[in-house]
Design a protein around this motif. Sequence first.
Motif, PDB file in Angstrom:
ATOM      1  N   GLU A   1      -0.173   7.245  -2.539  1.00 56.15           N
ATOM      2  CA  GLU A   1      -0.363   6.316  -3.334  1.00 56.15           C
ATOM      3  C   GLU A   1      -0.639   6.933  -4.596  1.00 56.15           C
ATOM      4  OE1 GLU A   1      -4.817   3.522  -2.838  1.00 56.15           O
ATOM      5  OE2 GLU A   1      -3.583   4.107  -1.078  1.00 56.15           O
TER       6      GLU A   1
ATOM      7  N   GLY B   1       1.917  -0.795 -11.988  1.00 56.35           N
ATOM      8  CA  GLY B   1       2.349  -1.502 -10.651  1.00 56.35           C
ATOM      9  C   GLY B   1       3.737  -0.204 -11.260  1.00 56.35           C
TER      10      GLY B   1
ATOM     11  N   PHE C   1      -5.921  -2.198 -10.033  1.00 55.06           N
ATOM     12  CA  PHE C   1      -5.293  -2.421  -9.706  1.00 55.06           C
ATOM     13  C   PHE C   1      -5.292  -4.251 -11.448  1.00 55.06           C
ATOM     14  CE2 PHE C   1      -4.000  -0.831  -6.327  1.00 55.06           C
ATOM     15  CZ  PHE C   1      -2.470   0.132  -6.548  1.00 55.06           C
TER      16      PHE C   1
ATOM     17  N   PHE D   1      -3.717  -6.530 -10.931  1.00 54.01           N
ATOM     18  CA  PHE D   1      -3.764  -7.887 -10.448  1.00 54.01           C
ATOM     19  C   PHE D   1      -5.157  -8.198  -9.917  1.00 54.01           C
ATOM     20  CE2 PHE D   1      -2.471  -4.880  -6.595  1.00 54.01           C
ATOM     21  CZ  PHE D   1      -3.578  -4.950  -5.987  1.00 54.01           C
ATOM     22  N   GLU D   2      -5.489  -7.217 -10.479  1.00 50.08           N
ATOM     23  CA  GLU D   2      -7.155  -8.108  -9.841  1.00 50.08           C
ATOM     24  C   GLU D   2      -7.816  -8.407 -11.771  1.00 50.08           C
ATOM     25  OE1 GLU D   2      -8.792  -3.375  -9.327  1.00 50.08           O
ATOM     26  OE2 GLU D   2      -7.687  -3.675  -7.250  1.00 50.08           O
TER      27      GLU D   2
ATOM     28  N   LEU E   1       3.158  -5.037  -7.693  1.00 52.69           N
ATOM     29  CA  LEU E   1       2.473  -5.077  -7.598  1.00 52.69           C
ATOM     30  C   LEU E   1       2.173  -6.422  -6.532  1.00 52.69           C
ATOM     31  CD1 LEU E   1       1.149  -5.180 -11.338  1.00 52.69           C
ATOM     32  CD2 LEU E   1       0.385  -3.914  -9.266  1.00 52.69           C
ATOM     33  N   ASN E   2       2.700  -7.823  -6.917  1.00 51.16           N
ATOM     34  CA  ASN E   2       3.083  -8.540  -5.214  1.00 51.16           C
ATOM     35  C   ASN E   2       2.557  -7.842  -3.808  1.00 51.16           C
ATOM     36  OD1 ASN E   2       2.130 -10.854  -7.345  1.00 51.16           O
ATOM     37  ND2 ASN E   2       3.865 -10.907  -7.971  1.00 51.16           N
TER      38      ASN E   2
ATOM     39  N   ILE F   1       2.142  -4.492  -3.273  1.00 51.22           N
ATOM     40  CA  ILE F   1       1.040  -3.960  -2.292  1.00 51.22           C
ATOM     41  C   ILE F   1      -0.322  -5.600  -2.048  1.00 51.22           C
ATOM     42  CG2 ILE F   1      -1.546  -2.776  -3.553  1.00 51.22           C
ATOM     43  CD1 ILE F   1       1.082  -1.669  -5.767  1.00 51.22           C
ATOM     44  N   GLN F   2      -0.359  -5.980  -2.818  1.00 50.03           N
ATOM     45  CA  GLN F   2      -1.080  -7.757  -2.497  1.00 50.03           C
ATOM     46  C   GLN F   2      -0.825  -8.077  -0.739  1.00 50.03           C
ATOM     47  OE1 GLN F   2      -1.197 -10.037  -6.220  1.00 50.03           O
ATOM     48  NE2 GLN F   2      -3.478  -9.893  -5.701  1.00 50.03           N
ATOM     49  N   GLU F   3       1.022  -8.133  -1.000  1.00 52.05           N
ATOM     50  CA  GLU F   3       0.791  -8.625   0.664  1.00 52.05           C
ATOM     51  C   GLU F   3       1.336  -8.138   1.460  1.00 52.05           C
ATOM     52  OE1 GLU F   3       4.939 -10.281  -0.938  1.00 52.05           O
ATOM     53  OE2 GLU F   3       3.652 -11.690  -2.343  1.00 52.05           O
ATOM     54  N   THR F   4       1.641  -7.033   1.238  1.00 54.62           N
ATOM     55  CA  THR F   4       1.702  -5.667   2.576  1.00 54.62           C
ATOM     56  C   THR F   4       0.767  -4.340   3.163  1.00 54.62           C
ATOM     57  OG1 THR F   4       3.602  -4.145   1.154  1.00 54.62           O
ATOM     58  CG2 THR F   4       4.481  -6.328   1.908  1.00 54.62           C
ATOM     59  N   GLY F   5       0.005  -4.571   1.603  1.00 58.05           N
ATOM     60  CA  GLY F   5      -0.854  -3.809   1.327  1.00 58.05           C
ATOM     61  C   GLY F   5      -0.035  -2.427   1.406  1.00 58.05           C
TER      62      GLY F   5
END
Length: 148
Positions: A3, A10, A63, A65-66, A94-95, A97-101
């Motif tokens: 991580e 991203g 990130f 996306f925040e 980035l998408n 990470i948001q969707e699957t963690g």
Amino acid sequence: MKESLIAPCGMNCAVCMSFLARETDLNSKGFNRTYCEGCLPRGENCLFMAGKCDLLGEGRVRFCFECNDFPCRRLRALDNRYRSKYHLSMLENLNAIQETGMEGFLEREQAKWACPNCGGTICCHNGLCLDCKADFFRENRKYRWGKR
């Protein structure tokens, strides 16, 4: 994949040429490459975007996306360049990470960038595994994803 090697923009630093050169000690194999340990391990919030974004530069977001402006013009331009040249999309990362963690994303990245020959990591910048293709790369230093 770790991580701590996922930059706020991203970028997966684990597949970057400068990181892989360091990991495989490419310079001991006859190269003269700049080594990097990744944005976050070096204390940089994002090599590509931090100088242009106060939120990243000051470490106020983990990130992009925040941010309310996600995806900003600069990130879209960076994504377009990496998508077309290097088979990597910051926005897709980035998408994901948001969707699957983070755990799901790291599993996907491990599978995507694993060398089928030796299990090493394929470099996003040239499509080669520096563990098993260093000799090929030394002979073809301008090699990029199937182009010599």
